[in-house]
Design a protein around this motif. Sequence first.
Motif, PDB file in Angstrom:
ATOM      1  N   ASP A 145      18.780  -0.287   6.407  1.00  0.00           N
ATOM      2  CA  ASP A 145      18.353   1.057   6.032  1.00  0.00           C
ATOM      3  C   ASP A 145      18.075   1.191   4.532  1.00  0.00           C
ATOM      4  N   PRO A 146      18.969   0.746   3.636  1.00  0.00           N
ATOM      5  CA  PRO A 146      18.690   0.924   2.198  1.00  0.00           C
ATOM      6  C   PRO A 146      17.412   0.226   1.734  1.00  0.00           C
ATOM      7  N   LEU A 147      17.156  -0.963   2.233  1.00  0.00           N
ATOM      8  CA  LEU A 147      15.944  -1.701   1.874  1.00  0.00           C
ATOM      9  C   LEU A 147      14.695  -0.962   2.347  1.00  0.00           C
ATOM     10  N   LEU A 148      14.720  -0.497   3.590  1.00  0.00           N
ATOM     11  CA  LEU A 148      13.563   0.193   4.164  1.00  0.00           C
ATOM     12  C   LEU A 148      13.337   1.534   3.482  1.00  0.00           C
ATOM     13  N   ARG A 149      14.409   2.275   3.234  1.00  0.00           N
ATOM     14  CA  ARG A 149      14.318   3.569   2.550  1.00  0.00           C
ATOM     15  C   ARG A 149      13.723   3.385   1.158  1.00  0.00           C
ATOM     16  N   SER A 150      14.182   2.385   0.433  1.00  0.00           N
ATOM     17  CA  SER A 150      13.686   2.115  -0.909  1.00  0.00           C
ATOM     18  C   SER A 150      12.189   1.815  -0.895  1.00  0.00           C
ATOM     19  N   ALA A 151      11.742   1.044   0.082  1.00  0.00           N
ATOM     20  CA  ALA A 151      10.316   0.708   0.180  1.00  0.00           C
ATOM     21  C   ALA A 151       9.478   1.959   0.431  1.00  0.00           C
ATOM     22  N   ILE A 152       9.958   2.846   1.299  1.00  0.00           N
ATOM     23  CA  ILE A 152       9.231   4.087   1.601  1.00  0.00           C
ATOM     24  C   ILE A 152       9.181   4.983   0.368  1.00  0.00           C
ATOM     25  N   VAL A 153      10.303   5.088  -0.352  1.00  0.00           N
ATOM     26  CA  VAL A 153      10.334   5.901  -1.579  1.00  0.00           C
ATOM     27  C   VAL A 153       9.338   5.353  -2.599  1.00  0.00           C
ATOM     28  N   GLU A 154       9.274   4.041  -2.738  1.00  0.00           N
ATOM     29  CA  GLU A 154       8.349   3.424  -3.687  1.00  0.00           C
ATOM     30  C   GLU A 154       6.892   3.705  -3.306  1.00  0.00           C
ATOM     31  N   ILE A 155       6.589   3.600  -2.028  1.00  0.00           N
ATOM     32  CA  ILE A 155       5.225   3.878  -1.568  1.00  0.00           C
ATOM     33  C   ILE A 155       4.856   5.322  -1.870  1.00  0.00           C
ATOM     34  N   LEU A 156       5.740   6.258  -1.531  1.00  0.00           N
ATOM     35  CA  LEU A 156       5.461   7.675  -1.767  1.00  0.00           C
ATOM     36  C   LEU A 156       5.314   7.983  -3.257  1.00  0.00           C
ATOM     37  N   GLY A 157       6.147   7.370  -4.076  1.00  0.00           N
ATOM     38  CA  GLY A 157       6.123   7.628  -5.512  1.00  0.00           C
ATOM     39  C   GLY A 157       4.855   7.147  -6.196  1.00  0.00           C
ATOM     40  N   ASN A 158       4.138   6.223  -5.575  1.00  0.00           N
ATOM     41  CA  ASN A 158       2.913   5.684  -6.169  1.00  0.00           C
ATOM     42  C   ASN A 158       1.648   6.369  -5.663  1.00  0.00           C
ATOM     43  N   GLN A 159       1.789   7.454  -4.928  1.00  0.00           N
ATOM     44  CA  GLN A 159       0.627   8.134  -4.358  1.00  0.00           C
ATOM     45  C   GLN A 159       0.123   9.233  -5.281  1.00  0.00           C
ATOM     46  N   ALA A 160      -1.172   9.440  -5.268  1.00  0.00           N
ATOM     47  CA  ALA A 160      -1.793  10.535  -6.022  1.00  0.00           C
ATOM     48  C   ALA A 160      -1.634  11.845  -5.240  1.00  0.00           C
ATOM     49  N   GLU A 161      -1.662  12.938  -5.959  1.00  0.00           N
ATOM     50  CA  GLU A 161      -1.478  14.253  -5.354  1.00  0.00           C
ATOM     51  C   GLU A 161      -2.488  14.522  -4.238  1.00  0.00           C
ATOM     52  N   ASP A 162      -3.740  14.174  -4.459  1.00  0.00           N
ATOM     53  CA  ASP A 162      -4.777  14.412  -3.452  1.00  0.00           C
ATOM     54  C   ASP A 162      -4.467  13.688  -2.143  1.00  0.00           C
ATOM     55  N   LYS A 163      -3.957  12.495  -2.263  1.00  0.00           N
ATOM     56  CA  LYS A 163      -3.640  11.703  -1.073  1.00  0.00           C
ATOM     57  C   LYS A 163      -2.438  12.290  -0.332  1.00  0.00           C
ATOM     58  N   VAL A 164      -1.439  12.724  -1.079  1.00  0.00           N
ATOM     59  CA  VAL A 164      -0.234  13.301  -0.473  1.00  0.00           C
ATOM     60  C   VAL A 164      -0.569  14.578   0.290  1.00  0.00           C
ATOM     61  N   LYS A 165      -1.509  15.349  -0.236  1.00  0.00           N
ATOM     62  CA  LYS A 165      -1.796  16.661   0.337  1.00  0.00           C
ATOM     63  C   LYS A 165      -2.894  16.677   1.394  1.00  0.00           C
ATOM     64  N   SER A 166      -3.561  15.561   1.635  1.00  0.00           N
ATOM     65  CA  SER A 166      -4.619  15.559   2.648  1.00  0.00           C
ATOM     66  C   SER A 166      -4.126  14.907   3.938  1.00  0.00           C
ATOM     67  N   LEU A 167      -4.703  15.324   5.055  1.00  0.00           N
ATOM     68  CA  LEU A 167      -4.316  14.750   6.350  1.00  0.00           C
ATOM     69  C   LEU A 167      -4.679  13.270   6.433  1.00  0.00           C
ATOM     70  N   ALA A 168      -5.879  12.930   5.955  1.00  0.00           N
ATOM     71  CA  ALA A 168      -6.291  11.525   5.980  1.00  0.00           C
ATOM     72  C   ALA A 168      -5.392  10.692   5.068  1.00  0.00           C
ATOM     73  N   GLY A 169      -5.043  11.238   3.922  1.00  0.00           N
ATOM     74  CA  GLY A 169      -4.151  10.541   3.000  1.00  0.00           C
ATOM     75  C   GLY A 169      -2.764  10.351   3.586  1.00  0.00           C
ATOM     76  N   ARG A 170      -2.274  11.370   4.266  1.00  0.00           N
ATOM     77  CA  ARG A 170      -0.958  11.283   4.900  1.00  0.00           C
ATOM     78  C   ARG A 170      -0.951  10.167   5.936  1.00  0.00           C
ATOM     79  N   GLU A 171      -2.035  10.034   6.693  1.00  0.00           N
ATOM     80  CA  GLU A 171      -2.119   8.964   7.699  1.00  0.00           C
ATOM     81  C   GLU A 171      -2.164   7.594   7.028  1.00  0.00           C
TER      82      GLU A 171
END
Length: 132
Positions: A72-98
Motif C-alpha cells: 500500500d505505501p509504495l502504490l499510494r506514493s506512486a499515485i501521489v507523485e503522478i497526481l502532483g505532476n499534473q497540470a491544472e487543465d488535465k486535472v479538471k478535464s474529463l479526458a485528462g482525468r481518464e
Amino acid sequence: MKRIASLLMVLSLLLSVKVAVAEDEQEYAYYGFEPDIVTNYISNRKKLGFVKISVELMVSNPNDLVDLEHHDPLLRSAIVEILGNQAEDKVKSLAGREEIRRECFETVNRLIEQETGKATVVNLLFTKYLYD
C-alpha cells in the motif's frame, strides 16, 4: 465412424462452453486506499490547487488483496507523485482525468509486478474525484 466424429464434436463443444462459463465466474475483489489520497497539483493560479481522490483497485483473485495491502505505501506514493505532476487543465478535464487514471493503473500494475512477480490489478477506479 460418423458417429464417433459427431460425438467428438459434441464433446468438444460442451468443453468449450464449460470453459467459457468458468471464465465468467471469476471472483473479483476490491482494495481501497484508506484514507483518501490528497495532494497538490500544478496550478495556473497563484494559489496551490489540490485534488482528493478515492482509489479502488480491482483484482481477479481475492488472495491478491494481501499483496496490495502489504505494498500500500509504495502504490499510494506512486499515485501521489503522478497526481502532483499534473497540470491544472488535465486535472479538471474529463479526458485528462481518464489519462491520469490510466497512468495510475499502468504504474500500479508495473510496481506490483516488480514486487510480486505478477500483474494482479485488473482495473483502477476513481470512486471520488474532487479538486480545487
